[in-house]
Design an enzyme around this catalytic site. Structure first.
Site, PDB file in Angstrom:
ATOM      1  N   GLU A  69       0.921   8.473  -1.011  1.00  0.00           N
ATOM      2  CA  GLU A  69       1.286   7.697  -0.589  1.00  0.00           C
ATOM      3  C   GLU A  69       2.491   7.704   0.048  1.00  0.00           C
ATOM      4  O   GLU A  69       3.036   6.505   1.030  1.00  0.00           O
ATOM      5  CB  GLU A  69       2.384   7.380  -2.084  1.00  0.00           C
ATOM      6  CG  GLU A  69       1.988   6.951  -3.439  1.00  0.00           C
ATOM      7  CD  GLU A  69       2.188   5.360  -3.467  1.00  0.00           C
ATOM      8  OE1 GLU A  69       2.274   4.759  -3.235  1.00  0.00           O
ATOM      9  OE2 GLU A  69       1.398   5.605  -4.218  1.00  0.00           O
ATOM     10  N   ASP A  87       3.933  -5.722   3.359  1.00  0.00           N
ATOM     11  CA  ASP A  87       3.096  -6.633   2.016  1.00  0.00           C
ATOM     12  C   ASP A  87       3.112  -7.039   1.208  1.00  0.00           C
ATOM     13  O   ASP A  87       3.166  -7.164   0.001  1.00  0.00           O
ATOM     14  CB  ASP A  87       2.723  -5.119   0.879  1.00  0.00           C
ATOM     15  CG  ASP A  87       3.508  -4.468   0.062  1.00  0.00           C
ATOM     16  OD1 ASP A  87       4.944  -5.075   0.741  1.00  0.00           O
ATOM     17  OD2 ASP A  87       3.851  -2.815  -0.765  1.00  0.00           O
ATOM     18  N   THR A  92      10.160  -1.729   0.101  1.00  0.00           N
ATOM     19  CA  THR A  92       9.704  -0.073  -0.656  1.00  0.00           C
ATOM     20  C   THR A  92      10.895   1.233  -0.694  1.00  0.00           C
ATOM     21  O   THR A  92      10.296   1.551   0.807  1.00  0.00           O
ATOM     22  CB  THR A  92       8.237  -0.268   0.104  1.00  0.00           C
ATOM     23  OG1 THR A  92       7.464  -0.779  -0.012  1.00  0.00           O
ATOM     24  CG2 THR A  92       7.873   1.349  -1.354  1.00  0.00           C
TER      25      THR A  92
END
Length: 284
Positions: A69, A87, A92
């Site tokens: 990640e 995305d 995020t």
């Protein structure tokens, strides 16, 4: 940083508890050494009792996920992380990729606000509710990222991230893996899948990856071979990853999880060496 797919959707009803079965061969010192002394029943039970939720094993899991990640083993440095990676899931952030567009970031901030009312992120709750399900930043910009970083200096916010990671992802996936009779590696494989794909109803969700694997092989709880089942599961996982461009690089499976499986390291024992996206990692 890859992020979960519609993670807010409810975690599936999990199977009842089952004995965690780790084959003796998974722990043999050498597969071609028939003269190796047999392990006692007490040793078998002791090894079977150690799962991914063992603190030392969980730390390993956090590091391996962070290598994929965040391209770093330092997972604790990610509490403050936040960006929009384009995305379609909005912002995020944090140690597990909480997303403003998938609902788990909203759940996190709601929980944090229950624990610590009036925190620096509480004022964004209306906006987080409004943008759930989209990639919009409406009501979040321009200061949300700065305030997230401020919150990450608070020990209570770090605990809140840990809490939501465990509640939504770690605990359900480990329970399911144990119910399927999987050892520590299998539990990690399930955990990594739910982190990326969530557990919704779409074909690429955690539960449906598992269903796809079950159509090809039986888990140990059903009398199947653990290695054969995990290979089937990883095949299903790779298929799911390739359905979405953002997840189409499958090296976190091909040059990490498959490496451990080929070596027969079903207990995820150290030392561990793997690669993700071409970067090499080691845990001694």
């Amino acid at each position: 940083m890859f992020t979960p797919h519609r993670k807010k959707l409810a975690i599936s009803a999990l199977l009842g508890s089952a004995l965690l079965a780790i084959p003796v061969t998974a722990h043999a010192t050498a597969p071609d050494a028939p003269s190796a002394p047999a392990r006692t029943q007490a040793q078998v039970v002791t090894e079977a009792a150690v799962g991914l939720d063992d603190p030392a094993k969980k730390e390993i899991a956090m590091k391996i996920v962070s290598s994929a990640e965040n391209s770093s083993l330092d997972w604790k440095a990610q509490y403050k992380y936040i960006e929009d990676i384009g995305d379609g899931r909005g912002y995020t952030a944090g140690i597990i990729g909480f997303c403003s567009g998938t609902g788990d970031m909203l759940d996190l901030v709601e929980y944090y606000t229950q624990v610590k009312p009036g925190n620096v992120l509480a004022k964004y709750l209306p906006a987080l509710r409004a943008v759930d399900g989209s990639d919009s930043h409406a009501g979040l910009d321009p200061n949300f990222t700065k305030d997230w970083a401020k919150a990450a200096q608070d020990a209570e916010f770090k605990k809140a991230q840990d809490h939501e990671r465990d509640r939504v992802y770690f605990d359900p996936s480990v329970r399911q893996a144990k119910a399927d009779g999987l050892g520590v590696l299998g539990q990690f494989i399930y955990y990594d899948a739910i982190v990326m794909h969530g557990d919704g109803t779409d074909p690429t969700s955690f539960r449906n990856i598992r269903k796809r694997a079950l159509a090809k092989a039986k888990p140990p709880s059903q009398g199947g071979n653990e290695t054969a089942y995990l290979n089937a599961y990883l095949d299903a996982r790779v298929w799911a990853m390739k359905q979405e461009e953002a997840h189409s690089d499958t090296s976190r499976v091909d040059t990490a999880q498959r490496v451990f499986l080929r070596k027969g390291n079903l207990n995820l024992n150290t030392p561990l060496d793997w690669k993700v996206y071409g970067d090499s990692f080691h845990i001694g």
